[in-house]
Each structure stands twice: as C-alpha cells, then as structure tokens.
Design a protein around this motif. Sequence first.
Motif, mmCIF file in Angstrom:
data_model
loop_
_atom_site.group_PDB
_atom_site.id
_atom_site.type_symbol
_atom_site.label_atom_id
_atom_site.label_comp_id
_atom_site.label_asym_id
_atom_site.label_seq_id
_atom_site.Cartn_x
_atom_site.Cartn_y
_atom_site.Cartn_z
ATOM 1 N N SER A 128 25.811 91.994 82.992
ATOM 2 C CA SER A 128 26.741 93.014 82.510
ATOM 3 C C SER A 128 26.269 94.335 83.103
ATOM 4 N N LEU A 129 27.130 94.981 83.878
ATOM 5 C CA LEU A 129 26.686 96.122 84.673
ATOM 6 C C LEU A 129 26.667 97.448 83.921
ATOM 7 N N ASP A 130 27.564 97.646 83.013
ATOM 8 C CA ASP A 130 27.630 98.956 82.376
ATOM 9 C C ASP A 130 27.711 98.861 80.866
ATOM 10 N N PHE A 131 27.275 97.742 80.353
ATOM 11 C CA PHE A 131 27.212 97.611 78.908
ATOM 12 C C PHE A 131 26.176 96.550 78.556
ATOM 13 N N GLN A 132 25.745 96.586 77.331
ATOM 14 C CA GLN A 132 24.781 95.599 76.868
ATOM 15 C C GLN A 132 25.514 94.458 76.180
ATOM 16 N N ALA A 133 25.127 93.268 76.526
ATOM 17 C CA ALA A 133 25.795 92.080 75.989
ATOM 18 C C ALA A 133 24.787 91.215 75.251
ATOM 19 N N THR A 134 24.834 91.269 73.943
ATOM 20 C CA THR A 134 23.928 90.415 73.177
ATOM 21 C C THR A 134 24.343 88.958 73.277
ATOM 22 N N GLN A 165 42.649 73.108 85.683
ATOM 23 C CA GLN A 165 42.425 72.918 84.255
ATOM 24 C C GLN A 165 41.961 74.217 83.616
ATOM 25 N N SER A 166 41.903 74.192 82.317
ATOM 26 C CA SER A 166 41.488 75.386 81.593
ATOM 27 C C SER A 166 39.967 75.525 81.626
ATOM 28 N N LEU A 167 39.495 76.630 81.087
ATOM 29 C CA LEU A 167 38.058 76.851 81.001
ATOM 30 C C LEU A 167 37.489 76.078 79.816
ATOM 31 N N MET A 168 36.402 75.409 80.051
ATOM 32 C CA MET A 168 35.750 74.658 78.997
ATOM 33 C C MET A 168 34.435 75.346 78.654
ATOM 34 N N LEU A 169 34.297 75.778 77.419
ATOM 35 C CA LEU A 169 33.075 76.442 77.006
ATOM 36 C C LEU A 169 31.917 75.461 77.026
ATOM 37 N N MET A 170 30.862 75.838 77.724
ATOM 38 C CA MET A 170 29.668 74.995 77.783
ATOM 39 C C MET A 170 28.655 75.437 76.737
ATOM 40 N N ALA A 171 28.403 76.748 76.687
ATOM 41 C CA ALA A 171 27.363 77.237 75.799
ATOM 42 C C ALA A 171 27.529 78.725 75.568
ATOM 43 N N THR A 172 26.964 79.141 74.468
ATOM 44 C CA THR A 172 26.918 80.555 74.123
ATOM 45 C C THR A 172 25.472 81.001 74.254
ATOM 46 N N SER A 173 25.274 82.044 75.037
ATOM 47 C CA SER A 173 23.939 82.531 75.341
ATOM 48 C C SER A 173 23.642 83.762 74.489
ATOM 49 N N ASN A 174 22.572 83.705 73.744
ATOM 50 C CA ASN A 174 22.202 84.801 72.854
ATOM 51 C C ASN A 174 20.903 85.446 73.316
ATOM 52 N N GLU A 175 20.900 86.741 73.464
ATOM 53 C CA GLU A 175 19.728 87.457 73.932
ATOM 54 C C GLU A 175 18.563 87.241 72.983
ATOM 55 N N GLY A 176 17.467 86.799 73.557
ATOM 56 C CA GLY A 176 16.253 86.646 72.782
ATOM 57 C C GLY A 176 16.156 85.394 71.944
ATOM 58 N N SER A 177 17.138 84.519 72.039
ATOM 59 C CA SER A 177 17.062 83.284 71.267
ATOM 60 C C SER A 177 17.655 82.133 72.079
ATOM 61 N N LYS A 178 17.583 80.962 71.520
ATOM 62 C CA LYS A 178 18.082 79.789 72.232
ATOM 63 C C LYS A 178 19.608 79.801 72.310
ATOM 64 N N ALA A 179 20.093 79.224 73.393
ATOM 65 C CA ALA A 179 21.537 79.130 73.555
ATOM 66 C C ALA A 179 22.117 78.066 72.621
ATOM 67 N N THR A 180 23.361 78.249 72.299
ATOM 68 C CA THR A 180 24.087 77.264 71.494
ATOM 69 C C THR A 180 24.994 76.474 72.414
ATOM 70 N N TYR A 181 24.778 75.171 72.484
ATOM 71 C CA TYR A 181 25.532 74.331 73.407
ATOM 72 C C TYR A 181 26.695 73.646 72.692
ATOM 73 N N GLU A 182 27.773 73.486 73.417
ATOM 74 C CA GLU A 182 28.915 72.751 72.885
ATOM 75 C C GLU A 182 28.618 71.252 72.917
ATOM 76 N N HIS A 226 18.601 83.952 78.432
ATOM 77 C CA HIS A 226 19.219 85.265 78.209
ATOM 78 C C HIS A 226 18.091 86.211 77.811
ATOM 79 N N ALA A 227 17.304 86.591 78.808
ATOM 80 C CA ALA A 227 16.061 87.310 78.545
ATOM 81 C C ALA A 227 16.260 88.794 78.290
ATOM 82 N N SER A 228 17.385 89.335 78.691
ATOM 83 C CA SER A 228 17.611 90.760 78.470
ATOM 84 C C SER A 228 19.052 90.973 78.030
ATOM 85 N N LEU A 229 19.355 92.184 77.639
ATOM 86 C CA LEU A 229 20.694 92.495 77.138
ATOM 87 C C LEU A 229 21.744 92.571 78.243
#
Lengths: 114, 114
Positions: free
Chosen positions: B25-31, B42-59, B71-74
Amino acid sequence: AQTVTQSQPEMSVQEAETVTLSCTYDTSESDYYLFWYKQPPSRQMILVIRQEAYKQQNATENRFSVNFQKAAKSFSLKISDSQLGDAAMYFCALEIRAGNQFYFGTGTSLTVIP
Amino acid sequence: GAVVSQHPSRVICKSGTSVKIECRSLDFQATTMFWYRQFPKQSLMLMATSNEGSKATYEQGVEKDKFLINHASLTLSTLTVTSAHPEDSSFYICSARDRFYGYTFGSGTRLTVV
C-alpha cells in the motif's frame, strides 16, 4: 451467509446506447456497502461506483449510475452513452462492514459494439 | 486515491520452485490485506486475509503450507507459492482496505509454472 448473484454472464450494447447490468444480493446484515468493479483485459480491478446501504439516494458517477432497491436486494448498474472503453468484465460486490468481509458476484462480460 | 502496488506482474517459474509476490500500500497503512486467485473468465476467489503482525486467515480449501502469507508491516504483505506446480498457474490479486477509498486492488500477478 452472504451471496451476490449476477444472472447475466454476457451482455452487449451498441456504442452510445444505454445498458443495464443486474445484480442481486442477500445478507441479513444492516451495515454494508455495495460496489461495481470493472476489470478490463489488463485485469486491473477498477472501482466504478459505490453505494452505502444506509443511503436511499442512488449513487452516480458521470455516465454510471445505480438503481439500488434495498428491500428487493437489487443493485443494478446503468451505463449511459456506452463507449468502446467500457468493454470489460463487471463485478458486483458486497462488503459487510463488520469483519471486513467482501463478496464478489460471478461477473458480467460487457461487449460494446461500434 | 489509494494505490496498491503488486509485483511482479508476470512470473514464469519451474515446477518445484517457490515464487514470492509482493503487495504494497503506497500511500496508506493497511492493517488488513486480501489475496485472491482468479481463473480465466471467472470471479475472484478469496484465498486468505492477511493481518499485520499476526497469522493470516485462510479460506476453506486453501493450503496454508502451499500459500505462505506474511504481513510484517502496515504497508507490505507477501504471498509465497511454495513448491509450485502447473496447477498453481493462475492470476493472483491482492487488495487492501483504506478507510476513505474502500478496497483498492493491486494490478495482479500472472503466474505460470512450467
């Protein structure tokens, strides 16, 4: 569970004419946003228009407008004065504010005929 | 508006090797950042949600050990496809949520495993 349905896999429109893309959704949540995204052949996802569920007024962005029927859970996109550059895949999407949940429809491929 | 930069745009790798895809993210912080996979037409299929500083949540159905998310930084999330195989060939897209502009998508990465 949330669902987003686009019942038109393909649509076509003559240049300069108007076309409407359909989208229905289902959610029991009250706080949500609805979006239309455009994905041209470059595959970059481009936000076309956004609608907050709590707003009764239909969103408009230049040649793009929506018909938001909250009770019917319908969110159609109208493209006026269609241009060749409008040719793309269009995805309807639902965002549930609580929990950062985001759901895409299956997409509608729009062809613009010169 | 908010900009999300995704690299590389295209990558070809040999079967059995690993590939890392970056999303910034170039001009904003994304937690929170999101990783999608998209098959042709086909449509987009969500694989995972990445959370800064914690483990990702996988579908459901997405292999955590195959698709490593960090997701080591904001402003940076990475997706590493480990021990890639031809069936992993696909288009991968990241997105991040900005409080003002909503969801912004990267330009995508076309992965080809040979």
